[in-house]
Design an enzyme around this catalytic site. Structure first.
Site, PDB file in Angstrom:
ATOM      1  CG  ASP A   1      -1.822   1.183   1.314  1.00  0.00           C
ATOM      2  OD1 ASP A   1      -1.484   2.250   0.739  1.00  0.00           O
ATOM      3  OD2 ASP A   1      -2.874   1.080   1.971  1.00  0.00           O
TER       4      ASP A   1
ATOM      5  NE  ARG B   1      -1.904  12.121   9.962  1.00  0.00           N
ATOM      6  CZ  ARG B   1      -2.367  11.490   8.883  1.00  0.00           C
ATOM      7  NH1 ARG B   1      -1.832  10.324   8.511  1.00  0.00           N
ATOM      8  NH2 ARG B   1      -3.336  12.004   8.160  1.00  0.00           N
TER       9      ARG B   1
ATOM     10  CE1 TYR C   1      -7.009  10.507   0.226  1.00  0.00           C
ATOM     11  CE2 TYR C   1      -8.128   9.406  -1.586  1.00  0.00           C
ATOM     12  CZ  TYR C   1      -7.768   9.457  -0.252  1.00  0.00           C
ATOM     13  OH  TYR C   1      -8.156   8.457   0.598  1.00  0.00           O
ATOM     14  CE  LYS C   2      -3.533   9.113   2.137  1.00  0.00           C
ATOM     15  NZ  LYS C   2      -4.268   9.817   3.187  1.00  0.00           N
TER      16      LYS C   2
END
Lengths: 375, 375
Positions: free
Chosen positions: B181, B351, B206-207
């Site tokens: 992944d 984060r 989309y990251k």
């Protein structure tokens, strides 16, 4: 020939080229004018300025919110429809959920179904150890060995409309479940999923709903079936508490359990904009105009040399007229050169779809004249 | 502190608000400027003017074409990646294909994996009658009972980067398959799927690829594994001849067999536009800057009261810095009020993601100063 058209003003809500007679809204609907602007706002303001915060400002719940808007068009009270994934993926979820834990032996499917329905049904049958039995949906014969019946409301090839009430009752009479594929009927006529006690339904949004090429599909899971709806695509967004990030999957209590991965927001909100048109129209008017348009076209093309009309003449039809001709593909290509756009389905079918929101009686006449000129 | 930044000019390709320090590109990347215009063209011209003809003018093959562009970023030669569906759906396809026909007994999964991976792996284990064994990926112990190992290249919570070469070799040594992944590593560092002989891989766009909220995911199936790649989502677009509309499913010979339903074109082509940025950069530069940005931020926040840095200090990390603090959620909310956007993962992790294409060393300094001010 003159026709009253209570929907004539609605055509202005679409971005259309008046030089073209577009009769393929049963495959890809035309763009409502407001979609382009809405998508600009989604990209420039929602994504561009709110960034990750967009998820808590409407994006996360868009599958259910837009789902409720689709639900209004298929007779589903709020909280029973999600917009997500493709029709094929939703078919897989629906059929896997329908056969889960069954002690029955077979899945019944329309023998002339749109291919993806048959392919997915076969896959589900193999995974679950059931047999797959294709049948003529006009002579539906489920038995007490039937777990689930998958039916197309409108046949993609002929345009034949099944009687949903009659077929649903016939399936329920033997204790089986029915899954309806509404791809070619949503936006065509009033549908009453709740009232008829339909078990599950799926459909696409890029045909008569005009959501855009490949716009996300929908899945209907009625309230009283939600607690027992278990499907194997256990993605995180179907979790009861997705942001708890727990290691065990606990499905949402409601229809959100039919969600899988992160929703595709740009396409979802393009569809959301496209659905605005439906707030201004009555489905009964849409249906009446669709029947009138298709009857008018049929009257003009029936009897043309080499043409056989295969769409039913009575009201058991959707909003397309399908013609059989040995040179179907070549004819459709030549029609396109004359700016009449329909489509071809192998081997020999010409399809002309009429979208009552934007097609006119003149469209029917221009298309028929062009076809006549070629024959 | 001064830093040379070979990517400084790339920031101008993004539509950013200079008032905001955006450190959540590991969750949702910022919009490249060209996306809005491209999507307008797709809606107004491709959909609006070409209508159904768009499918034969580039839309139909977009999953493979855009897939090849993603492939270039993960070390995959053309013809091995499709862009389609969500990561969760692609994980299901990959794992179902990996365990099909196996005589082995277990699926091994990272115990601290992103939830959807674990949920889908459990579902696949149940469907296929295998056991699911969660392990610490730092102490990977596949055996000759292991059919497949699902690993996260970068851990979403801690930012820990696994050694793909070492782990792949360890899995292959026992004759098992590995599914990677890449959600948090694609666009972060050079990846060499082909060279390492990876069996299957999935990831989102989309990251760090900036495809937009919920943009479609990707699936890598290497050439030599394609003939044996069979997955149960047998939608019509994975068929060898989709428009033959035949009743039997025959998968495409190549990677297109990993497709399912009709591709979502608006989102797909938004992603296609977003990928243009990557044509102008070298992944080695991206990686170098990402390591420098995260090192710089780490240096500024390490030792702040109550803060524990949980991201590895060595190069075995992605492009995020994760901090543990008992009031993580409240701190992140207050940072947002100060226009520093990161995110929070329960129970106690802050984060901060650094996207080397648009984040600056000043971003790191402003974020660290804001955090220090709150503690």
């Amino acid at each position: 020939m003159s026709h009253t058209d209570p929907l004539a003003h609605v055509r202005d809500l679409f971005d259309l080229d008046d030089e073209v007679v577009y009769l393929d809204g049963n495959s890809l609907g035309a763009p409502p004018r407001n979609v382009a602007e809405r998508v600009q706002d989604v990209i420039a303001n929602q994504w561009g300025r709110r960034l990750i915060r967009g998820w808590s400002e409407g994006w996360w719940t868009a599958p259910e919110r837009v789902g409720d808007r689709v639900g209004r068009l298929v007779g589903a009270a709020p909280g029973q429809v999600v917009v997500a994934d493709s029709t094929s993926v939703n078919l897989f979820k629906a059929l896997m959920a329908a056969v889960r834990g069954t002690d029955r032996a077979e899945i019944v499917v329309d023998a002339g179904t749109f291919p993806t329905d048959g392919y997915v049904a076969r896959s589900v049958a193999e995974l679950s150890g059931l047999a797959l039995r294709p049948v003529d949906p006009e002579h539906l014969d489920p038995t007490d060995a039937t777990a689930v019946v998958l039916l197309n409301h409108v046949d993609y090839r002929t345009g034949r409309l099944l009687d949903m009430a009659e077929a649903t009752e016939r399936v329920h009479a033997v204790g089986a479940k029915v899954v309806w594929d509404l791809c070619h009927s949503v936006g065509v006529l009033p549908i009453e999923l709740d009232r008829l006690g339909v078990d599950l339904a799926v459909g696409c949004t890029y045909k008569f709903l005009n959501g855009g090429p490949g716009s996300p599909a929908f899945l209907y899971v009625p309230k009283d079936a939600q607690a027992d709806f278990h499907q194997p695509l256990t993605g995180w967004t179907g979790h009861r508490e997705p942001f708890a990030m727990s290691t065990d999957y606990t499905p949402d209590d409601g229809v959100s359990r039919a969600r899988v991965g992160t929703p595709d927001i740009i396409s979802m909100l393009a569809l959301d904009a496209a659905l605005d048109v439906w707030d201004q129209v009555d489905l009964a008017d849409v249906r009446a105009k669709g029947l009138a348009l298709t009857a008018h076209f049929r009257g003009l093309v029936e009897g043309l040399p080499g043409i056989e009309v295969i769409t039913p003449a009575d009201e058991r039809r959707g909003h397309q007229v399908s013609l059989r001709h040995p040179d179907a593909k070549a004819l459709m290509d030549r029609l396109a050169e004359r700016r009449v756009i329909g489509d071809h389905r192998p081997p020999d079918v010409l399809r002309f779809g009429f979208a009552p929101l934007y097609n006119t009686f003149e469209d029917a006449e221009r298309a028929a004249a062009a076809l006549e000129g070629l024959l």
